[in-house]
Scaffold this motif. Structure first.
Motif, PDB file in Angstrom:
ATOM      1  N   ASN A 279       0.791  -1.230   0.000  1.00  0.00           N
ATOM      2  CA  ASN A 279       0.000   0.000   0.000  1.00  0.00           C
ATOM      3  C   ASN A 279       0.823   1.281   0.000  1.00  0.00           C
ATOM      4  N   HIS A 280       2.049   1.215   0.454  1.00  0.00           N
ATOM      5  CA  HIS A 280       2.859   2.431   0.620  1.00  0.00           C
ATOM      6  C   HIS A 280       4.019   2.547  -0.361  1.00  0.00           C
ATOM      7  N   GLY A 281       4.477   1.416  -0.918  1.00  0.00           N
ATOM      8  CA  GLY A 281       5.737   1.442  -1.646  1.00  0.00           C
ATOM      9  C   GLY A 281       6.870   1.683  -0.661  1.00  0.00           C
ATOM     10  N   ASN A 282       8.018   2.022  -1.195  1.00  0.00           N
ATOM     11  CA  ASN A 282       9.196   2.303  -0.365  1.00  0.00           C
ATOM     12  C   ASN A 282       9.177   3.787   0.007  1.00  0.00           C
ATOM     13  N   THR A 283       8.893   4.083   1.264  1.00  0.00           N
ATOM     14  CA  THR A 283       8.866   5.479   1.725  1.00  0.00           C
ATOM     15  C   THR A 283      10.135   5.835   2.494  1.00  0.00           C
ATOM     16  N   SER A 284      11.207   5.103   2.224  1.00  0.00           N
ATOM     17  CA  SER A 284      12.530   5.401   2.786  1.00  0.00           C
ATOM     18  C   SER A 284      12.463   5.491   4.309  1.00  0.00           C
ATOM     19  N   ALA A 285      12.932   6.583   4.894  1.00  0.00           N
ATOM     20  CA  ALA A 285      12.995   6.698   6.356  1.00  0.00           C
ATOM     21  C   ALA A 285      11.626   6.656   7.016  1.00  0.00           C
ATOM     22  N   ALA A 286      10.567   6.887   6.253  1.00  0.00           N
ATOM     23  CA  ALA A 286       9.216   6.874   6.821  1.00  0.00           C
ATOM     24  C   ALA A 286       8.621   5.482   6.906  1.00  0.00           C
ATOM     25  N   SER A 287       9.233   4.501   6.253  1.00  0.00           N
ATOM     26  CA  SER A 287       8.529   3.216   6.085  1.00  0.00           C
ATOM     27  C   SER A 287       8.327   2.450   7.389  1.00  0.00           C
ATOM     28  N   ILE A 288       9.331   2.407   8.262  1.00  0.00           N
ATOM     29  CA  ILE A 288       9.156   1.673   9.522  1.00  0.00           C
ATOM     30  C   ILE A 288       8.147   2.359  10.438  1.00  0.00           C
ATOM     31  N   PRO A 289       8.270   3.680  10.696  1.00  0.00           N
ATOM     32  CA  PRO A 289       7.259   4.288  11.575  1.00  0.00           C
ATOM     33  C   PRO A 289       5.857   4.284  10.998  1.00  0.00           C
ATOM     34  N   LEU A 290       5.726   4.336   9.670  1.00  0.00           N
ATOM     35  CA  LEU A 290       4.411   4.196   9.034  1.00  0.00           C
ATOM     36  C   LEU A 290       3.824   2.820   9.330  1.00  0.00           C
ATOM     37  N   ALA A 291       4.629   1.789   9.087  1.00  0.00           N
ATOM     38  CA  ALA A 291       4.170   0.420   9.306  1.00  0.00           C
ATOM     39  C   ALA A 291       3.881   0.184  10.784  1.00  0.00           C
ATOM     40  N   LEU A 292       4.734   0.713  11.650  1.00  0.00           N
ATOM     41  CA  LEU A 292       4.549   0.571  13.094  1.00  0.00           C
ATOM     42  C   LEU A 292       3.239   1.217  13.538  1.00  0.00           C
ATOM     43  N   SER A 293       3.016   2.457  13.122  1.00  0.00           N
ATOM     44  CA  SER A 293       1.832   3.188  13.540  1.00  0.00           C
ATOM     45  C   SER A 293       0.549   2.522  13.048  1.00  0.00           C
ATOM     46  N   GLU A 294       0.541   2.087  11.788  1.00  0.00           N
ATOM     47  CA  GLU A 294      -0.657   1.431  11.257  1.00  0.00           C
ATOM     48  C   GLU A 294      -0.970   0.151  12.029  1.00  0.00           C
ATOM     49  N   THR A 295       0.077  -0.595  12.385  1.00  0.00           N
ATOM     50  CA  THR A 295      -0.128  -1.876  13.059  1.00  0.00           C
ATOM     51  C   THR A 295      -0.554  -1.678  14.506  1.00  0.00           C
ATOM     52  N   VAL A 296       0.008  -0.666  15.165  1.00  0.00           N
ATOM     53  CA  VAL A 296      -0.426  -0.342  16.527  1.00  0.00           C
ATOM     54  C   VAL A 296      -1.872   0.127  16.506  1.00  0.00           C
ATOM     55  N   GLN A 297      -2.187   0.993  15.545  1.00  0.00           N
ATOM     56  CA  GLN A 297      -3.548   1.528  15.432  1.00  0.00           C
ATOM     57  C   GLN A 297      -4.564   0.417  15.186  1.00  0.00           C
ATOM     58  N   ALA A 298      -4.148  -0.623  14.471  1.00  0.00           N
ATOM     59  CA  ALA A 298      -5.041  -1.748  14.175  1.00  0.00           C
ATOM     60  C   ALA A 298      -5.170  -2.705  15.362  1.00  0.00           C
ATOM     61  N   GLY A 299      -4.399  -2.462  16.425  1.00  0.00           N
ATOM     62  CA  GLY A 299      -4.477  -3.292  17.619  1.00  0.00           C
ATOM     63  C   GLY A 299      -3.705  -4.589  17.536  1.00  0.00           C
ATOM     64  N   ARG A 300      -2.861  -4.728  16.515  1.00  0.00           N
ATOM     65  CA  ARG A 300      -2.101  -5.971  16.357  1.00  0.00           C
ATOM     66  C   ARG A 300      -0.857  -5.960  17.242  1.00  0.00           C
ATOM     67  N   ILE A 301      -0.172  -4.827  17.316  1.00  0.00           N
ATOM     68  CA  ILE A 301       0.951  -4.684  18.243  1.00  0.00           C
ATOM     69  C   ILE A 301       0.401  -4.192  19.570  1.00  0.00           C
ATOM     70  N   ARG A 302       0.716  -4.912  20.644  1.00  0.00           N
ATOM     71  CA  ARG A 302       0.184  -4.592  21.965  1.00  0.00           C
ATOM     72  C   ARG A 302       1.320  -4.389  22.967  1.00  0.00           C
ATOM     73  N   GLN A 303       0.980  -3.731  24.056  1.00  0.00           N
ATOM     74  CA  GLN A 303       1.991  -3.479  25.078  1.00  0.00           C
ATOM     75  C   GLN A 303       2.607  -4.797  25.541  1.00  0.00           C
ATOM     76  N   GLY A 304       3.933  -4.796  25.602  1.00  0.00           N
ATOM     77  CA  GLY A 304       4.663  -5.990  26.004  1.00  0.00           C
ATOM     78  C   GLY A 304       5.239  -6.772  24.847  1.00  0.00           C
ATOM     79  N   ASP A 305       4.784  -6.491  23.613  1.00  0.00           N
ATOM     80  CA  ASP A 305       5.316  -7.180  22.436  1.00  0.00           C
ATOM     81  C   ASP A 305       6.756  -6.748  22.185  1.00  0.00           C
ATOM     82  N   LEU A 306       7.604  -7.717  21.813  1.00  0.00           N
ATOM     83  CA  LEU A 306       9.001  -7.428  21.482  1.00  0.00           C
ATOM     84  C   LEU A 306       9.118  -7.246  19.979  1.00  0.00           C
ATOM     85  N   LEU A 307       9.600  -6.071  19.566  1.00  0.00           N
ATOM     86  CA  LEU A 307       9.675  -5.711  18.152  1.00  0.00           C
ATOM     87  C   LEU A 307      11.117  -5.702  17.670  1.00  0.00           C
ATOM     88  N   LEU A 308      11.324  -6.238  16.478  1.00  0.00           N
ATOM     89  CA  LEU A 308      12.612  -6.154  15.790  1.00  0.00           C
ATOM     90  C   LEU A 308      12.415  -5.268  14.575  1.00  0.00           C
TER      91      LEU A 308
END
Length: 325
Positions: A279-308
């Motif tokens: 959905n985003h293509g390669n957004t360079s430096a924005a790609s990880i925080p974009l993916a992180l924010s969308e996944t947190v917002q969707a409730g998939r990443i939860r407090q206590g999860d270990l992220l790499l």
């Protein structure tokens, strides 16, 4: 043993309104939706409007991160903004964001490590917090890569998009174990010998113009998979973690084949991998925080999860960060 951890308080993201489907490129280039999807996994991306700058994308992402964290701009001590497409040669685009947020204290600066920029910025923020230089730091990745694309080069122009994501980190005490919340480790690397594999053919002191992205795609792919898997294990090994401990890998969203190959070499199931490149293509430096924010917002990443989190970009520059949400 009590240690200081850079603990995530909240995140946010912003995408430009214009969505560009793969089919749009077929009107001017010898390409197709199927050709692009097969080689990259990308189906669409967002492009900034002609009057939109990188700061215009970063500001709403920052505002949403503040809202998610439940804090005010006055609570921030620093902003570290990763971008390869700043508004101007100087001053730092981060200072535009600082002003727009109404943050009059502290300091703001840019980091340039292209696609690895967000990992580098997390490393800088973590160091600021651990040293006591700052207590609460906003890390932003923001890009308008559409400004530096060669629209006649189908090997590059179909891959990139624009967007921004922000993450707020704040000092909290931890026990010094893998169970702590916050940033556990950050490992950074670069090797200028590989400059010609991925670069922009311009700059203020060389050509006096912005230039366009140039890439040797197959060679970048080979370096990416090996270096990302190596640095991922380096980050895990440094704190005694294994692939079994990882709840989510949030990789740089450059290419689905790179992501899948890296996950395999890292020992992770694709069920644990965040994938938004379609959905985003390669957004360079924005790609990880974009993916992180969308996944947190969707409730998939939860407090206590270990992220790499891991990324590689021009330079070559690459790195990985381990963080418990």
């Amino acid at each position: 043993m009590t240690v200081t951890r850079a603990v995530p308080l909240g995140c946010g993201h912003h995408l430009p309104e214009r969505i560009v489907e793969n089919a749009e490129f077929a009107k001017t280039l010898e390409t197709s939706d199927e050709w692009i999807k097969t080689r990259s996994g990308i189906e669409r991306r967002h492009f900034a409007a002609p009057n939109e700058k990188t700061s215009d994308l970063a500001i709403p992402a920052a505002q949403r991160a503040l809202a998610a964290a439940g804090i005010e701009a006055s609570d921030l001590d620093a902003i570290v903004l990763a971008t390869a497409t700043p508004d101007e040669t100087f001053p730092a685009t981060a200072t535009r964001v600082q002003h727009a947020l109404g943050m009059t204290n502290g300091f703001a600066f840019d980091v340039q490590a292209v696609c690895a920029g967000f990992i580098y910025a997390v490393g800088m923020a973590n160091s600021l917090i651990q040293s006591g230089q700052a207590k609460t730091v906003m890390v932003i990745g923001a890009e308008t890569f559409s400004r530096i694309l060669d629209w006649t080069d189908r090997s590059t122009c179909v891959l990139f998009g624009d967007g921004a994501g922000a993450l707020i980190l704040s000092a909290e005490p931890g026990a010094g174990t893998l169970a702590d919340r916050g940033v556990m480790s950050v490992k950074l690397h670069s090797d200028g010998a590989h400059h010609d594999l991925l670069y922009v053919d311009g700059g203020p002191s060389s050509t006096g113009r912005a230039g366009c992205v140039r890439m040797q795609g197959q060679r970048v792919f080979q370096h990416a998979v090996n270096k990302l898997a190596q640095v991922a294990h380096e980050a895990m090994d440094s704190v005694g973690a294994t692939a079994d401990d990882i709840d989510w890998m949030v990789p740089h969203q450059a290419n689905s084949r790179i992501i899948e190959s890296t996950a395999r070499k890292t020992g992770l199931s694709m069920q644990k991998v965040v994938m938004t490149v379609h959905n985003h293509g390669n957004t360079s430096a924005a790609s990880i925080p974009l993916a992180l924010s969308e996944t947190v917002q969707a409730g998939r990443i939860r407090q206590g999860d270990l992220l790499l989190m891991e990324a590689i970009g021009g330079g070559l520059a690459w790195g990985a960060a381990l963080m418990r949400w």
